[in-house]
Each structure stands twice: as structure tokens, then as C-alpha cells.
Design an enzyme around this catalytic site. Sequence first.
Site, PDB file in Angstrom:
ATOM      1  N   GLY A  50       7.229 -39.227  10.299  1.00  0.00           N
ATOM      2  CA  GLY A  50       6.254 -38.359  10.938  1.00  0.00           C
ATOM      3  C   GLY A  50       5.503 -39.076  12.041  1.00  0.00           C
ATOM      4  O   GLY A  50       5.267 -40.286  11.969  1.00  0.00           O
ATOM      5  N   GLN A  51       5.177 -38.313  13.055  1.00  0.00           N
ATOM      6  CA  GLN A  51       4.346 -38.849  14.124  1.00  0.00           C
ATOM      7  C   GLN A  51       3.278 -37.801  14.384  1.00  0.00           C
ATOM      8  O   GLN A  51       3.515 -36.820  15.077  1.00  0.00           O
ATOM      9  CB  GLN A  51       5.197 -39.089  15.388  1.00  0.00           C
ATOM     10  CG  GLN A  51       4.396 -39.435  16.627  1.00  0.00           C
ATOM     11  CD  GLN A  51       3.765 -40.823  16.558  1.00  0.00           C
ATOM     12  OE1 GLN A  51       4.453 -41.835  16.620  1.00  0.00           O
ATOM     13  NE2 GLN A  51       2.459 -40.867  16.409  1.00  0.00           N
ATOM     14  N   GLY A  52       2.163 -37.972  13.737  1.00  0.00           N
ATOM     15  CA  GLY A  52       1.102 -36.979  13.910  1.00  0.00           C
ATOM     16  C   GLY A  52       0.197 -37.358  15.060  1.00  0.00           C
ATOM     17  O   GLY A  52       0.388 -38.389  15.710  1.00  0.00           O
ATOM     18  N   THR A  53      -0.789 -36.540  15.276  1.00  0.00           N
ATOM     19  CA  THR A  53      -1.783 -36.797  16.295  1.00  0.00           C
ATOM     20  C   THR A  53      -2.522 -38.082  15.952  1.00  0.00           C
ATOM     21  O   THR A  53      -3.020 -38.788  16.825  1.00  0.00           O
ATOM     22  CB  THR A  53      -2.825 -35.648  16.297  1.00  0.00           C
ATOM     23  OG1 THR A  53      -2.182 -34.462  15.817  1.00  0.00           O
ATOM     24  CG2 THR A  53      -3.404 -35.420  17.660  1.00  0.00           C
ATOM     25  N   PHE A  54      -2.623 -38.354  14.655  1.00  0.00           N
ATOM     26  CA  PHE A  54      -3.475 -39.460  14.230  1.00  0.00           C
ATOM     27  C   PHE A  54      -2.703 -40.669  13.722  1.00  0.00           C
ATOM     28  O   PHE A  54      -3.264 -41.511  13.060  1.00  0.00           O
ATOM     29  CB  PHE A  54      -4.467 -38.960  13.176  1.00  0.00           C
ATOM     30  CG  PHE A  54      -5.272 -37.797  13.683  1.00  0.00           C
ATOM     31  CD1 PHE A  54      -6.238 -37.975  14.655  1.00  0.00           C
ATOM     32  CD2 PHE A  54      -5.018 -36.515  13.229  1.00  0.00           C
ATOM     33  CE1 PHE A  54      -6.959 -36.910  15.166  1.00  0.00           C
ATOM     34  CE2 PHE A  54      -5.743 -35.437  13.724  1.00  0.00           C
ATOM     35  CZ  PHE A  54      -6.713 -35.637  14.699  1.00  0.00           C
ATOM     36  N   GLY A  55      -1.437 -40.763  14.034  1.00  0.00           N
ATOM     37  CA  GLY A  55      -0.717 -41.956  13.630  1.00  0.00           C
ATOM     38  C   GLY A  55       0.642 -41.660  13.059  1.00  0.00           C
ATOM     39  O   GLY A  55       1.071 -40.509  12.988  1.00  0.00           O
ATOM     40  N   GLU A  56       1.306 -42.750  12.641  1.00  0.00           N
ATOM     41  CA  GLU A  56       2.679 -42.599  12.175  1.00  0.00           C
ATOM     42  C   GLU A  56       2.724 -42.522  10.652  1.00  0.00           C
ATOM     43  O   GLU A  56       1.853 -43.057   9.977  1.00  0.00           O
ATOM     44  CB  GLU A  56       3.484 -43.815  12.607  1.00  0.00           C
ATOM     45  CG  GLU A  56       3.587 -43.996  14.096  1.00  0.00           C
ATOM     46  CD  GLU A  56       4.002 -45.417  14.459  1.00  0.00           C
ATOM     47  OE1 GLU A  56       5.030 -45.577  15.109  1.00  0.00           O
ATOM     48  OE2 GLU A  56       3.283 -46.348  14.048  1.00  0.00           O
ATOM     49  N   VAL A  57       3.783 -41.870  10.150  1.00  0.00           N
ATOM     50  CA  VAL A  57       3.997 -41.815   8.706  1.00  0.00           C
ATOM     51  C   VAL A  57       5.392 -42.383   8.403  1.00  0.00           C
ATOM     52  O   VAL A  57       6.362 -42.066   9.101  1.00  0.00           O
ATOM     53  CB  VAL A  57       3.890 -40.361   8.181  1.00  0.00           C
ATOM     54  CG1 VAL A  57       4.073 -40.328   6.669  1.00  0.00           C
ATOM     55  CG2 VAL A  57       2.541 -39.749   8.559  1.00  0.00           C
ATOM     56  N   ASP A 174      -6.162 -27.124   8.631  1.00  0.00           N
ATOM     57  CA  ASP A 174      -4.959 -27.381   9.434  1.00  0.00           C
ATOM     58  C   ASP A 174      -3.722 -26.878   8.706  1.00  0.00           C
ATOM     59  O   ASP A 174      -2.719 -27.584   8.580  1.00  0.00           O
ATOM     60  CB  ASP A 174      -4.843 -28.866   9.781  1.00  0.00           C
ATOM     61  CG  ASP A 174      -3.895 -29.109  10.960  1.00  0.00           C
ATOM     62  OD1 ASP A 174      -3.513 -28.122  11.638  1.00  0.00           O
ATOM     63  OD2 ASP A 174      -3.528 -30.275  11.207  1.00  0.00           O
TER      64      ASP A 174
HETATM   65  N1  LIG Z   1       3.483 -37.743   1.010  1.00  0.00           N
HETATM   66  C1  LIG Z   1       4.384 -37.450   1.955  1.00  0.00           C
HETATM   67  N2  LIG Z   1       5.687 -37.384   1.631  1.00  0.00           N
HETATM   68  C2  LIG Z   1       6.606 -37.111   2.584  1.00  0.00           C
HETATM   69  N3  LIG Z   1       6.309 -36.852   3.856  1.00  0.00           N
HETATM   70  C3  LIG Z   1       5.048 -36.906   4.246  1.00  0.00           C
HETATM   71  C4  LIG Z   1       4.002 -37.199   3.312  1.00  0.00           C
HETATM   72  N4  LIG Z   1       2.832 -37.160   3.974  1.00  0.00           N
HETATM   73  C5  LIG Z   1       3.141 -36.837   5.259  1.00  0.00           C
HETATM   74  N5  LIG Z   1       4.464 -36.690   5.433  1.00  0.00           N
HETATM   75  C6  LIG Z   1       5.192 -36.332   6.670  1.00  0.00           C
HETATM   76  O1  LIG Z   1       4.513 -36.849   7.790  1.00  0.00           O
HETATM   77  C7  LIG Z   1       4.060 -35.784   8.630  1.00  0.00           C
HETATM   78  C8  LIG Z   1       2.720 -36.149   9.233  1.00  0.00           C
HETATM   79  O2  LIG Z   1       1.769 -36.373   8.177  1.00  0.00           O
HETATM   80  P1  LIG Z   1       0.299 -35.800   8.270  1.00  0.00           P
HETATM   81  O3  LIG Z   1       0.408 -34.355   8.571  1.00  0.00           O
HETATM   82  O4  LIG Z   1      -0.458 -36.186   7.054  1.00  0.00           O
HETATM   83  O5  LIG Z   1      -0.217 -36.640   9.510  1.00  0.00           O
HETATM   84  P2  LIG Z   1      -0.987 -36.250  10.821  1.00  0.00           P
HETATM   85  O6  LIG Z   1      -0.995 -37.479  11.632  1.00  0.00           O
HETATM   86  O7  LIG Z   1      -2.289 -35.678  10.471  1.00  0.00           O
HETATM   87  O8  LIG Z   1      -0.091 -35.157  11.457  1.00  0.00           O
HETATM   88  P3  LIG Z   1      -0.416 -33.978  12.458  1.00  0.00           P
HETATM   89  O9  LIG Z   1      -1.530 -34.416  13.337  1.00  0.00           O
HETATM   90  O10 LIG Z   1       0.880 -33.758  13.165  1.00  0.00           O
HETATM   91  O11 LIG Z   1      -0.785 -32.808  11.598  1.00  0.00           O
HETATM   92  C9  LIG Z   1       4.047 -34.551   7.741  1.00  0.00           C
HETATM   93  O12 LIG Z   1       4.226 -33.356   8.495  1.00  0.00           O
HETATM   94  C10 LIG Z   1       5.226 -34.818   6.832  1.00  0.00           C
HETATM   95  O13 LIG Z   1       6.431 -34.472   7.470  1.00  0.00           O
HETATM   96 MG   LIG Z   2       0.047 -32.970   9.872  1.00  0.00          MG
END
Ligand SMILES: Nc1ncnc2c1ncn2[C@@H]1O[C@H](COP(=O)(O)OP(=O)(O)OP(=O)(O)O)[C@@H](O)[C@H]1O
Ligand SMILES: [Mg+2]
Length: 398
Positions: A50-57, A174
Site C-alpha cells: 500500500g501507498q497511502g497519503t500518509f506513508g507506505e504499508v 474515511d
Molecule cells: N492489516 C493490513 N493487512 C493487509 N493490508 C493492509 C493492512 N493495513 C493496510 N493495508 C493495505 O494498505 C493500504 C493502505 O493502508 P491505510 O489505508 O491504513 O493507509 P493510508 O496511508 O491511510 O492510506 P490512504 O491514505 O490511501 O487511505 C490499505 O488500503 C490496504 O490495502
Molecule cells: Mg487508506
Amino acid sequence: MSSSTSGSSGLQMSTSSTVLSLAEKQKYIEDYDFPYCDESSKYEKVAKIGQGTFGEVFKAREKKSNKKFVAMKKVLMDNEKEGFPITALREIRILQLLKHENVVNLIEICRTKATANNRYRSTFYLVFDFCEHDLAGLLSNINVKFSLGEIKKVMQQLLNGLYYIHSNKILHRDMKAANVLITKNGVLKLADFGLARAFSITKNGQANRYTNRVVTLWYRPPELLLGDRNYGPPVDMWGAGCIMAEMWTRSPIMQGATEQQQLIFISQLCGSFTPDVWPGVESLELYQKMELPMGHKRKVRDRLRPYVKDSHGVDLLDKLLILDPKERTDADSALNHDFFWTDPMPCDLSKMLSQHTQSMFEYLTPPRRACQMRQYQQQMVNTMQPRPQDNSYQDRVY
Ligand SMILES: Nc1ncnc2c1ncn2[C@@H]1O[C@H](COP(=O)(O)OP(=O)(O)OP(=O)(O)O)[C@@H](O)[C@H]1O
Ligand SMILES: [Mg+2]
């Protein structure tokens, strides 16, 4: 003054005769054994998911067990000078409070060791139980087919999660398919509490003034688009309605490019915003400022029936996508809706999911091409025809 500090910390930094040299300080930081905050090296990263607005997962494996998988969400240190980001602290506090089958489980917070390489600044990670899929990834894959009973199970779990968080006075803020995780055993978990906050019922008639710029545009409810700052759980219920429709349409139902366009799409589907259907709408801050098309009839049932077919499903959607937040159904009433208590009953997802051994995440699905998006958006708004099935959705291996 004596050179030794009082107390039992053993740390003697600031007195005149025992000031630590820079090298000593750095060694102290390196060797310090932070309680309650293990080193992230106990996990081994496997893939970026994942690559969210707030960092990588990242997906990672726990080295000790070699079998347990976790998701590690990097805390973005946007302004190091101000220390640990307040937004991440809020997310952690809320996740520590919420413990429920249908809410993602925060295991711990980890850190990288502070060394000269990272200028003695640790990176922090939120560590979660790993879920194999997110709903956006599953819905983008044409090989994943949900039966009516399975759709009911998804929605029932999603509403259970919302019922729980709202009972604990937390707003998610969200809701969207990418923030809904599903394990391989078919257990749904609400995730991404990065924008969540606690809410209170207004006391002595004083309105709350929460920030208005929350919720991803396509899932944003009309009250937020009109500038409401005294909102509550109905903002999440609107998102639940958008996600529920998406279970059949397989793509977000209203994909506005701007806030103005989003409002137009909403009125084309849910009817014009008038004080008749929504008493008080005229006093919302942006009511006069936005262009609000008049004369549109409500078409939720007509537009969604060709997809949903099930009459209880259409009825529940109609109640979730109500313009007036005071009238919009809440999680408790939604869970009592006949949709969940008539045949076919909600049924386990694990059998269907066992046919898909590869993880599906929004991040790993190919981005939709802009022209495709525009075409599809037009279809959704005008006719709500099924999306043209092409081969652009594939399983991803990693
Ligand atoms: N516990 C988890 N298990 C598997 N995948 C996860 C988990 N937590 C997050 N992810 C993956 O990572 C993505 C990004 O995580 P998350 O939404 O918490 O971060 P974010 O940086 O807030 O993202 P965004 O700003 O895009 O909403 C999720 O859409 C999902 O695909
Ligand atoms: Mg998210």
C-alpha cells in the site's frame, strides 16, 4: 550543586561536570532499550502492499515464528521538529481503544534502531495483523464473484464494525473500499483510522466545529460537501451505502472530479437538495455558494435495481443514501433490516475466497486509464450500465 542527578534514571546529562559528549549521547541513544517499543528488525518485509497519503504499508513476516504475517504501516515524519506526528498519535490512541472482530487489530508500534545512518532518528511503524485482501482489490478482479449471501455477509460485518465504533463514540471519516480489509477466512476488518476522531453529542445546544475536509471525495456525504462541521456517524453510513452499491456495480458509483461535480452526481442520483427533503439544508455554509441543480427526482431505486435485483437490498441502499443525515439509517437499524434476515441468509466467504490464493489490494491492481474512467463514469451516472468487461484486471502475484 552536586554533579550527580537525583532520582533513579541513571541518566546524567545536563549537570556541569558530567555533560555527555556527542559521541556518548549517540551511544546512549543506540543502546537504549525502549520498553514497549520493539525493534522493527523482528519482522522481515516481504512486499509493499500500500501507498497511502500518509506513508507506505508493507507485508512482513515475523522472524521468530517465521509463519505469522503482519502489515507494517510506516509513520510519516512530515515535520520532525515537532516530534512524533499528532495524527499518528491520534490513530494509535483510537486503535488501542477499539478491539473488535471487525476492526483491524493493532499489535504494537515498532521502531528502527537509531544509528548514525539515519541521523539518530528512528522510523516508526504501526504493526497490524495481516489481512489477505482489501475490498477495492477484490472488487477490481472480475474473477472474484460474490453471491447474494456473500454480499450480505460483507455488509453485515461492515455494519457490525460501524455499530461498534459509533457506540464507542468514534467516527471513521474515511470509509471506502480500500479501507475495508478481508482475511482469507472471510472476516472483514475496518482499517485506516488515520482520519478517525472521537465525537460528542453537542452539549447545551453548542454546535461542534469538526474539520470539514474529510472522507475521500467519491464517498463523501452531501452534508460534508455543503460545509457542515457539526456532523456525526451518518457520514460513515453514507460511505457504507456507496460501498454496498459497489458490491454489485464493482466500481465506485459516483466518481466526481471536484466537490462541485460530486454534488451534481449526488443530486442526479438522490434528487435535488431542497428543504422539503432535507429541512435545514439551506442554512449549511456552502448551500448558497455551490451550484445545486434543482428539479432532479430521486432515482436511487430505479438506477440501482438493475444491478442489485434483490428488493430488500435496494430498500437498504435507499435508506443509506438518504440526503438528510438525520434521516439516514444508522448502523443498528441497518443491521435489523430484512436484507439480513431473509433468504439467502448471509453466508461464509471463506469457501469463495479459498479459490483465490493470491492477495488482492487496491495498490496492486492496475490503475484505470483516464479515458476508461471517464467512459465508465458517464455510464454510471446516465444509465448505470454494467462496466465493459475487459482483461485489464488480473491477479497479481508477489
Ligand atoms: N492489516 C493490513 N493487512 C493487509 N493490508 C493492509 C493492512 N493495513 C493496510 N493495508 C493495505 O494498505 C493500504 C493502505 O493502508 P491505510 O489505508 O491504513 O493507509 P493510508 O496511508 O491511510 O492510506 P490512504 O491514505 O490511501 O487511505 C490499505 O488500503 C490496504 O490495502
Ligand atoms: Mg487508506
